[in-house]
Motif scaffolding. Structure first.
Motif, PDB file in Angstrom:
ATOM      1  N   ASP A 104      34.821  40.803 123.851  1.00  0.00           N
ATOM      2  CA  ASP A 104      33.403  40.931 124.192  1.00  0.00           C
ATOM      3  C   ASP A 104      33.025  40.347 125.550  1.00  0.00           C
ATOM      4  OD1 ASP A 104      32.884  42.287 121.921  1.00  0.00           O
ATOM      5  OD2 ASP A 104      31.703  40.730 120.932  1.00  0.00           O
ATOM      6  N   TYR A 105      33.973  39.734 126.230  1.00  0.00           N
ATOM      7  CA  TYR A 105      33.654  39.126 127.522  1.00  0.00           C
ATOM      8  C   TYR A 105      34.613  39.638 128.599  1.00  0.00           C
ATOM      9  CZ  TYR A 105      32.569  35.440 130.945  1.00  0.00           C
ATOM     10  OH  TYR A 105      32.207  34.751 132.085  1.00  0.00           O
ATOM     11  N   TYR A 106      35.893  39.260 128.521  1.00  0.00           N
ATOM     12  CA  TYR A 106      36.845  39.643 129.578  1.00  0.00           C
ATOM     13  C   TYR A 106      37.068  41.155 129.634  1.00  0.00           C
ATOM     14  CZ  TYR A 106      37.758  34.630 129.467  1.00  0.00           C
ATOM     15  OH  TYR A 106      37.620  33.268 129.499  1.00  0.00           O
ATOM     16  N   ALA A 107      37.303  41.797 128.479  1.00  0.00           N
ATOM     17  CA  ALA A 107      37.571  43.247 128.477  1.00  0.00           C
ATOM     18  C   ALA A 107      36.348  44.033 128.942  1.00  0.00           C
ATOM     19  CB  ALA A 107      38.013  43.704 127.084  1.00  0.00           C
ATOM     20  N   GLN A 108      35.143  43.534 128.590  1.00  0.00           N
ATOM     21  CA  GLN A 108      33.914  44.220 129.023  1.00  0.00           C
ATOM     22  C   GLN A 108      33.770  44.174 130.543  1.00  0.00           C
ATOM     23  OE1 GLN A 108      31.976  45.973 126.905  1.00  0.00           O
ATOM     24  NE2 GLN A 108      33.441  45.360 125.327  1.00  0.00           N
ATOM     25  N   ARG A 109      34.115  43.047 131.130  1.00  0.00           N
ATOM     26  CA  ARG A 109      34.025  42.942 132.600  1.00  0.00           C
ATOM     27  C   ARG A 109      35.015  43.897 133.269  1.00  0.00           C
ATOM     28  NH1 ARG A 109      33.554  36.532 134.152  1.00  0.00           N
ATOM     29  NH2 ARG A 109      35.810  36.577 133.786  1.00  0.00           N
ATOM     30  N   TRP A 110      36.239  43.929 132.735  1.00  0.00           N
ATOM     31  CA  TRP A 110      37.237  44.824 133.333  1.00  0.00           C
ATOM     32  C   TRP A 110      36.856  46.291 133.145  1.00  0.00           C
ATOM     33  CZ3 TRP A 110      40.455  43.965 137.005  1.00  0.00           C
ATOM     34  CH2 TRP A 110      40.883  42.659 137.256  1.00  0.00           C
ATOM     35  N   GLY A 111      36.271  46.589 131.995  1.00  0.00           N
ATOM     36  CA  GLY A 111      35.804  47.958 131.746  1.00  0.00           C
ATOM     37  C   GLY A 111      34.766  48.381 132.766  1.00  0.00           C
ATOM     38  N   LEU A 112      33.815  47.483 133.053  1.00  0.00           N
ATOM     39  CA  LEU A 112      32.766  47.788 134.025  1.00  0.00           C
ATOM     40  C   LEU A 112      33.360  47.930 135.432  1.00  0.00           C
ATOM     41  CD1 LEU A 112      29.722  48.164 134.615  1.00  0.00           C
ATOM     42  CD2 LEU A 112      29.597  45.691 135.019  1.00  0.00           C
ATOM     43  N   PHE A 113      34.336  47.093 135.758  1.00  0.00           N
ATOM     44  CA  PHE A 113      34.968  47.144 137.085  1.00  0.00           C
ATOM     45  C   PHE A 113      35.647  48.500 137.304  1.00  0.00           C
ATOM     46  CE2 PHE A 113      38.608  45.856 139.975  1.00  0.00           C
ATOM     47  CZ  PHE A 113      37.828  45.543 141.083  1.00  0.00           C
ATOM     48  N   VAL A 114      36.466  48.901 136.322  1.00  0.00           N
ATOM     49  CA  VAL A 114      37.180  50.180 136.442  1.00  0.00           C
ATOM     50  C   VAL A 114      36.185  51.337 136.505  1.00  0.00           C
ATOM     51  CG1 VAL A 114      38.779  51.764 135.289  1.00  0.00           C
ATOM     52  CG2 VAL A 114      39.298  49.309 135.368  1.00  0.00           C
ATOM     53  N   GLY A 121      24.849  38.411 128.587  1.00  0.00           N
ATOM     54  CA  GLY A 121      24.677  39.104 127.305  1.00  0.00           C
ATOM     55  C   GLY A 121      25.585  38.541 126.231  1.00  0.00           C
ATOM     56  N   PHE A 122      26.804  38.164 126.619  1.00  0.00           N
ATOM     57  CA  PHE A 122      27.731  37.581 125.643  1.00  0.00           C
ATOM     58  C   PHE A 122      27.156  36.292 125.054  1.00  0.00           C
ATOM     59  CE2 PHE A 122      30.775  34.123 125.069  1.00  0.00           C
ATOM     60  CZ  PHE A 122      31.410  34.571 123.921  1.00  0.00           C
ATOM     61  N   VAL A 130      42.320  48.533 130.114  1.00  0.00           N
ATOM     62  CA  VAL A 130      41.066  48.386 129.364  1.00  0.00           C
ATOM     63  C   VAL A 130      41.188  48.904 127.931  1.00  0.00           C
ATOM     64  CG1 VAL A 130      38.642  49.132 129.283  1.00  0.00           C
ATOM     65  CG2 VAL A 130      39.671  48.397 131.454  1.00  0.00           C
ATOM     66  N   TYR A 131      41.948  49.974 127.729  1.00  0.00           N
ATOM     67  CA  TYR A 131      41.955  50.594 126.394  1.00  0.00           C
ATOM     68  C   TYR A 131      43.194  50.279 125.557  1.00  0.00           C
ATOM     69  CZ  TYR A 131      37.959  53.020 128.267  1.00  0.00           C
ATOM     70  OH  TYR A 131      36.741  53.292 128.831  1.00  0.00           O
ATOM     71  N   ASP A 132      44.194  49.607 126.170  1.00  0.00           N
ATOM     72  CA  ASP A 132      45.355  49.253 125.350  1.00  0.00           C
ATOM     73  C   ASP A 132      45.735  47.785 125.487  1.00  0.00           C
ATOM     74  OD1 ASP A 132      47.563  50.505 123.551  1.00  0.00           O
ATOM     75  OD2 ASP A 132      48.597  49.119 124.882  1.00  0.00           O
ATOM     76  N   LEU A 133      46.041  47.325 126.714  1.00  0.00           N
ATOM     77  CA  LEU A 133      46.553  45.965 126.858  1.00  0.00           C
ATOM     78  C   LEU A 133      45.545  44.914 126.375  1.00  0.00           C
ATOM     79  CD1 LEU A 133      48.610  44.543 129.809  1.00  0.00           C
ATOM     80  CD2 LEU A 133      46.781  43.196 128.822  1.00  0.00           C
ATOM     81  N   LEU A 134      44.318  44.983 126.846  1.00  0.00           N
ATOM     82  CA  LEU A 134      43.337  43.957 126.460  1.00  0.00           C
ATOM     83  C   LEU A 134      42.976  44.025 124.969  1.00  0.00           C
ATOM     84  CD1 LEU A 134      41.073  43.856 129.658  1.00  0.00           C
ATOM     85  CD2 LEU A 134      42.960  42.346 129.041  1.00  0.00           C
ATOM     86  N   PRO A 135      42.784  45.215 124.380  1.00  0.00           N
ATOM     87  CA  PRO A 135      42.572  45.258 122.921  1.00  0.00           C
ATOM     88  C   PRO A 135      43.772  44.720 122.131  1.00  0.00           C
ATOM     89  CG  PRO A 135      41.827  47.308 123.919  1.00  0.00           C
ATOM     90  CD  PRO A 135      42.535  46.530 124.996  1.00  0.00           C
ATOM     91  N   GLU A 136      44.996  45.011 122.589  1.00  0.00           N
ATOM     92  CA  GLU A 136      46.175  44.475 121.904  1.00  0.00           C
ATOM     93  C   GLU A 136      46.206  42.943 122.013  1.00  0.00           C
ATOM     94  OE1 GLU A 136      47.764  46.008 119.760  1.00  0.00           O
ATOM     95  OE2 GLU A 136      49.237  47.447 120.522  1.00  0.00           O
TER      96      GLU A 136
END
Length: 751
Positions: free
Chosen positions: A678-688, A716-717, A608-614
């Protein structure tokens, strides 16, 4: 057999016309280019000017229809003493493909959706003698009814112009031309007596028109503004003019029986079937009304519409319509099914006695439980043999010709579908497409009349489309390793062995799916709503992908000036991170199962904090992977803020929820900068975060509750109002190299 002995006789007649596995149908002899030889030559000259600028003057172009005496395209090229190339062909398309063949194999040049590589040698390489290219295929078909929604929905004329140039270079002579048809339908509905609100209740929004046309849904994401009709009609006039100028045969729309409910107010006695819900939609937007083809009103509306088509668009005599797309007919009686196709065809011939019906064969595959041999034969034989062309739509994986005796005598086109939903992701079935068309050509009593490409969405995997279009001009399968080595050289204008090795690795693995019945929906957890039931399997060994990634990365410093290389560097790195996301997902699931909070925080934190932002930064660095560009194209077609908001909602919904409540969630997923963040990373963030809370509180994970919470992120997106960058940001090489240093060792460790 429906149609009795007369039908058997007709079938024998057709088969007697087949020579050496290639069938010639006299009923198709009137299908020929409308433009004069001179006009077609002019069109190719103008294409070369757009493509090559001043260097286009080194080509002398002419079209001579009499070069071919059997409607099969041919082109001859030779060099002059002063280093020019003379190209003469039977049609404009034949000349354009002949020249592109020369550009590819003598000049190492390349044209694709993701950039061109046109470093032409000076002077042009000399041809010794005459280079002759010819095709055994009468037709080379292109596009899918869905492509008009998943890919070209927001295109302007410059983008259409580039696509039609690409079609000509790749030998396409039978393109689908479905733009602007709603403007004509509006006129027909008004003439029948419908009021404007009844018409607006029927048409869907622009991003969903493909399924409105196929009677799958109505109204959703609408209404269609009047400015939309004007714009699309203007585009269609230009599209048709340009296609015909090359000698192409545009395929126009016809009536399938799909009607607005306002028709019942005007014709309460009409025989209508109300279809069941489609693909998880409820009856607010689906359960369409379909008119019985045997009702006289069907003939009336169908003729009214086709008259409008001919009046506005002219005709080349081939019309496409699909009667039962992803819908089960009300009766399996062969007599009924023959009557249906007979009625549909009669509504065409009433207006154009020379009409030929082009039909997608998708229904025989998607509802195989209904369409048994007797039913397929009945539907096909309702139309005189040779007056229907069937698209074997997904022939690289699910060929239908082979178990229907070559569509029971009707001509067919062997098609590569390749892509569903316009999904991102490397994929191909190169062994199958390399052999399939030749198997179809040599099938006993084959009625093959062409090969085609029918992707639901385009602008990815350019290599598979280049191979497929080239096979139309080949007499036998290619050596795939050799072919792709040459592809790498011309795509980058570079002979580095590391690049040809990389492409051979990709072609033997990720581009060669041999899993039976595999459908290329991107199932990666990266682009799916998180759960513990996600698909994690691959059809290839990721070690081959990682080796290719390293070879491409090693070659990168000297090739970053090439747009084609920058695209592939992003695309291959994106694919690696997609595979690694699956690996981290497994770690997350294992840690949760073992109730190991530390491992969960580590795996979830990296993802969530490295791979998806990269990954978001990488995608945002290339113009071909920008959410902002998709949204900007949509908004640019609007004449005011209200329309801009409607188009923005259409564009966002299609690639995410696909419906008001996620009815076809993530079917049209895209790995784009902005969407990743704003879509995929947000979902994974909520899951974790949810899993961490579950471990901390000792509560079980509840998927239903999570789905409700994550739906708020998804919805929301669509309405966040955020403007996304429309131009690339950041240095692609710097970002990719940083990702490589961090994740290549991890990738190897996870094999």
């Amino acid at each position: 057999m429906s149609g009795g002995s007369g039908c058997c006789l007709a079938l024998l007649l057709v088969w007697s016309l087949c020579v050496s596995a290639r069938c010639r149908f006299p009923s198709l002899d009137h299908i020929r280019p409308r433009a004069s030889d001179r006009a077609q030559g002019r069109a190719v000259t103008e294409l070369l000017r757009r493509l090559l600028g001043n260097r286009s003057a080194e080509f002398i172009v002419s079209v001579n229809g009499s070069l071919s005496n059997d409607s099969l395209d041919v082109c001859e090229l030779r060099s002059t003493k002063n280093n020019r190339v003379v190209a003469t062909g039977s049609t404009g398309v034949a000349v354009a493909s002949g020249i592109y063949n020369y550009l590819k194999y003598f000049c190492n040049c390349h044209v694709s959706w993701s950039g061109n590589q046109l470093d032409l040698p000076r002077p042009l390489p000399k041809l010794t003698g005459v280079l002759r290219i010819s095709t055994p295929h009468r037709f080379r078909y292109y596009q899918n009814v869905c492509t008009f929604s998943y890919s070209s929905v927001w295109w302007d004329w410059p983008r259409w112009e580039r696509e039609i140039d690409w079609m000509a270079l790749n030998g396409i002579n039978l393109p689908l031309a479905f733009t602007g048809q709603e403007a004509l339908w509006q006129e027909v509905y008004r003439a029948l007596g419908l009021n404007q609100s009844e018409i607006e209740e029927f048409f869907s929004g622009p991003a969903f028109l493909a399924w409105n046309r196929m009677a799958n849904l109505f109204k959703f994401a609408g209404p269609l503004p009047q400015s939309w009709h004007v714009n699309q009609l203007y585009l269609q006039f230009k599209i048709l003019e340009r296609m015909r100028s090359f000698g192409m045969i545009p395929v126009l729309p016809a009536f399938s029986g799909n009607i607005p409910k306002g028709i019942l107010r005007l014709y309460p006695e009409a025989r209508v079937t109300r279809l069941g819900p489609w693909s998880h939609f409820n009856c607010s937007y689906s359960c369409s009304l379909v008119l019985d083809p045997q009702d006289p009103l069907f003939h009336h509306i169908g003729s009214l519409y086709l008259s409008q088509v001919l009046k506005q668009f002219g005709t080349d005599h081939i019309y496409s319509t699909d009667t039962f797309n992803e819908m089960t007919p009300p009766s399996s009686d062969p007599a009924y099914l023959s009557a249906v196709s007979r009625s549909v065809f009669a509504s065409m011939t009433a207006v154009d006695p020379q009409a030929v019906w082009l039909m997608q064969g998708w229904l025989f595959f998607s509802d195989a439980a209904f369409w048994k041999p007797a039913q397929i034969q009945a539907l096909l034989h309702g139309v005189p043999l040779g007056r229907m062309i069937v698209l074997d739509l997904f022939a690289e994986t699910e060929p239908i010709f082979s178990y229907t005796e070559s569509f029971y005598g009707q001509p067919f086109i062997w098609c590569m579908l390749q892509n569903f939903g316009g999904n991102s992701g490397l994929f191909g079935t190169v062994e199958s497409i390399n052999s399939g068309p030749f198997k179809a050509l040599h099938f006993p009593n084959s009625t093959l009349v062409g090969i085609g490409m029918t992707p639901e969405g385009i602008e990815q995997n350019p290599v598979t489309y280049e191979l497929m279009s080239e096979l139309a001009w080949r007499k036998e399968p290619v050596n795939l390793a050799k072919w792709v080595s040459l592809y790498a050289i011309r795509r980058y204008g570079n002979t580095q062995e590391s690049l040809t090795t990389a492409w051979r690795l990709l072609f033997a693995s990720i581009y060669n799916c041999t899993d039976p019945h595999y459908r290329n929906h991107n199932h990666s957890p990266l682009v799916r709503r998180p759960s513990f039931q996600m698909k994690t399997g691959l059809w290839y060994d990721p070690a081959d992908l990682y080796k290719a990634w390293k070879l491409i990365m090693d070659a990168a410093p000297s090739l970053m000036s090439k747009e084609t290389f920058r695209y592939d560097l992003v695309d291959v790195t994106r694919e690696v991170l997609q595979v690694l996301t699956t690996s981290f997902y497994r770690d997350i699931a294992d840690a949760f199962k073992k109730q190991n909070l530390s491992e969960l925080l580590t795996a979830g934190g990296v993802l969530v904090y490295d791979l998806l932002p990269e990954l978001n930064r990488l995608l945002s660095s290339n113009r071909n992977f920008l959410l902002g560009a998709w949204l900007e194209r949509a908004r640019s077609l609007a004449v005011d803020d209200k329309e801009a908001q409607l188009y923005d909602m259409n564009a966002r919904n299609q690639i995410t929820l696909w419906g008001p409540s996620g009815e076809i969630l993530d079917y049209a997923s895209k790995e784009w900068g902005g969407l990743m963040e704003d879509y995929y990373a947000q979902r994974w963030g909520l899951f974790v975060q949810t899993l961490v809370e579950c471990l901390n509180s000792g509560q079980p994970f509840k998927q239903a509750a999570f789905n409700q919470a994550v739906f708020q992120i998804e919805k929301g997106f669509i309405y966040n109002g955020r403007k996304y960058p429309t131009k690339p940001q950041g240095d692609t090489y710097e970002i990719a190299y940083r990702i490589f240093l961090k994740y290549y060792p991890q990738a190897l460790n996870r094999l």
